[in-house]
Design an enzyme around this catalytic site. Structure first.
Site, short mmCIF file in Angstrom:
data_model
loop_
_atom_site.label_atom_id
_atom_site.label_comp_id
_atom_site.label_asym_id
_atom_site.label_seq_id
_atom_site.Cartn_x
_atom_site.Cartn_y
_atom_site.Cartn_z
N ASP A 3 23.32 57.18 40.74
CA ASP A 3 23.62 58.53 40.26
C ASP A 3 24.19 58.52 38.86
O ASP A 3 24.03 59.47 38.09
CB ASP A 3 24.56 59.25 41.23
CG ASP A 3 23.83 59.57 42.50
OD1 ASP A 3 23.75 58.69 43.39
OD2 ASP A 3 23.26 60.67 42.59
N ARG A 21 17.93 67.09 46.22
CA ARG A 21 19.02 66.17 45.92
C ARG A 21 18.42 64.87 45.38
O ARG A 21 17.20 64.71 45.37
CB ARG A 21 19.96 65.96 47.12
CG ARG A 21 19.40 65.98 48.49
CD ARG A 21 18.39 64.92 48.79
NE ARG A 21 18.88 63.58 48.48
CZ ARG A 21 18.10 62.53 48.28
NH1 ARG A 21 16.78 62.63 48.36
NH2 ARG A 21 18.60 61.36 47.99
N ASN A 27 26.63 55.34 43.32
CA ASN A 27 25.48 55.70 44.16
C ASN A 27 26.05 56.21 45.49
O ASN A 27 27.28 56.25 45.69
CB ASN A 27 24.55 54.50 44.35
CG ASN A 27 23.23 54.90 44.99
OD1 ASN A 27 22.59 55.87 44.56
ND2 ASN A 27 22.82 54.21 46.03
O1 MRU Z 1 23.91 63.22 47.52
P1 MRU Z 1 22.52 62.83 47.11
O2 MRU Z 1 21.55 62.83 48.24
O3 MRU Z 1 22.03 63.62 45.92
O4 MRU Z 1 22.67 61.31 46.64
C1 MRU Z 1 21.52 60.62 46.26
C2 MRU Z 1 21.77 59.22 45.92
O5 MRU Z 1 22.87 58.71 45.96
C3 MRU Z 1 20.58 58.44 45.42
O6 MRU Z 1 20.65 57.11 45.82
C4 MRU Z 1 20.56 58.50 43.88
O7 MRU Z 1 20.64 59.83 43.45
C5 MRU Z 1 19.36 57.87 43.31
S1 MRU Z 1 17.94 58.86 43.53
C6 MRU Z 1 16.62 58.17 42.75
#
Ligand code: MRU
Length: 351
Positions: free
Chosen positions: A238, A45, A248
């Site tokens: 994101d 993720r 994010n």
């Molecule tokens: O649901 P996730 O764990 O994929 O969400 C991740 C995030 O929100 C991170 O902060 C984002 O992807 C930045 S990663 C460099």
């Protein structure tokens, strides 16, 4: 450096982020569908890591294809791209990486390459996406280190570290960059309910690096900012819309509002692949809603009574007015983002 994802022979291997920090186990994906499932179920993720995984999954799937004719091979390729695109909707890096693979495929087809040559080309492109992501993180880490005071207390939310990228990290890349420049950094990591990326993953990475880390639960941020002089907040992203609005991990918006109240500068760190100029503002960013079980349970322990409705958005949007700067691999961009982010891409096109 942390092994987030790698190609080993004819499998894609990734550390299982659902199991950290209790267990360090690796998942070995043999097909594109297995990689897609790993993305969907959060084995891997974090926006950049998801993009890298999709590209490597597509390359793996096509390497294993038994199609001999280019037409059947092309149909399988487009199917693999669709399967990857259906995994998670918010992180734009996923769609950016798939688009790069599509362009690579088109270039190969136009050049009249054989199926075997296209397979090689797709593998090279996926590996390039992986390697460039590490370089981008290192570059943005060096730029971002400039905004970190010599003796800094930094708050971060979720995990924007090596685990969320091909390596080094974005928000944690800035922290690593500052430490490499000799700055003393103490990090406060929000636990980040419900998936606990902060408590489980960010703390794990930072402790391994020997960077002083304090984990707080999400509801402690306001009290922390009142009692402890926090120098800055750094989070990942994101998807960053053209006007700077930033999606994010859920909870980020609340942290940004608190930072404003306490006069703490709030920075977003992300590679250019996270900036989506085709999305005008945050209202147009699709927000993933995840399974209720992430909220109702921790492991096998049930927290909520049967019958309670559950809302589980995985992300929120921080309006651009709360963001002091967007730290990228091309430098730090400041408001007004509608102009500065566009210029970031002009530099890339001209360069
Ligand atoms: O649901 P996730 O764990 O994929 O969400 C991740 C995030 O929100 C991170 O902060 C984002 O992807 C930045 S990663 C460099």
């Amino acid at each position: 450096m942390l092994p987030t994802i790698a190609r080993e022979g004819d499998v894609v291997v990734m550390i299982d982020q659902r199991k950290l920090p209790a267990q360090e186990v690796y998942v070995r994906c043999k097909t594109a569908a297995e990689v897609a499932r790993a993305i969907k179920t959060m084995v891997i993720r974090g926006a950049p890591a998801i993009g890298v995984a999709a590209a490597m999954g597509i390359a793996l799937g096509m390497r294993r294809s038994t199609a001999t004719g280019t037409q059947k091979f092309a149909a399988e390729f487009h199917k693999a791209c669709e399967v990857m695109a259906a995994t998670r909707p918010t992180a734009v890096n996923l769609f950016w990486a798939i688009e790069r693979m599509r362009r690579s495929f088109s270039a190969a087809a136009q050049a009249g390459e054989s199926v075997d040559q296209i397979k090689d080309r797709l593998e090279r492109e996926a590996q390039a996406i992986h390697d460039e992501d590490v370089e981008s993180c290192r570059a943005l880490g060096a730029f971002g280190a400039e905004v970190v005071p010599a003796d800094a207390r930094i708050l971060t939310h979720c995990n924007a570290g090596a685990l969320a990228t091909a390596g080094y990290g974005t928000a944690l890349g800035v922290i690593r960059g500052a430490v490499e420049k000799g700055k003393r950094v103490a990090v406060f990591a929000d636990e980040t309910r419900p998936f606990l990326q902060g408590a489980r993953l960010t703390a794990w990475e930072l402790v391994r690096d020997g960077i002083p880390t304090t984990v707080i639960t999400d509801n402690m941020t306001a009290a922390l900012m009142r009692q402890v002089p926090i120098d800055l907040v750094i989070v990942g992203a994101d998807r960053i819309a053209a006007n700077g609005d930033t999606a994010n991990k859920i909870g980020t918006y609340g942290v940004a509002v608190l930072a404003r109240e306490h006069n703490v500068p709030f920075y977003v760190a992300a590679p250019l692949s996270t900036i989506d100029l085709n999305t005008p503002d945050g209202a147009h960013i699709p927000i993933e809603e995840r399974n209720a079980r992430e909220v109702t349970h921790v492991g096998s322990a049930q927290l909520t009574p049967e019958g309670a409705a559950i809302w589980n958005p995985a992300f929120d949007v921080t309006p651009h007015r709360y963001i002091a700067g967007i730290i990228t691999d091309r430098g730090i961009f400041r408001p007004p983002y509608i102009e500065s982010l566009k210029r970031a891409f002009e530099v890339v096109t001209l360069g």
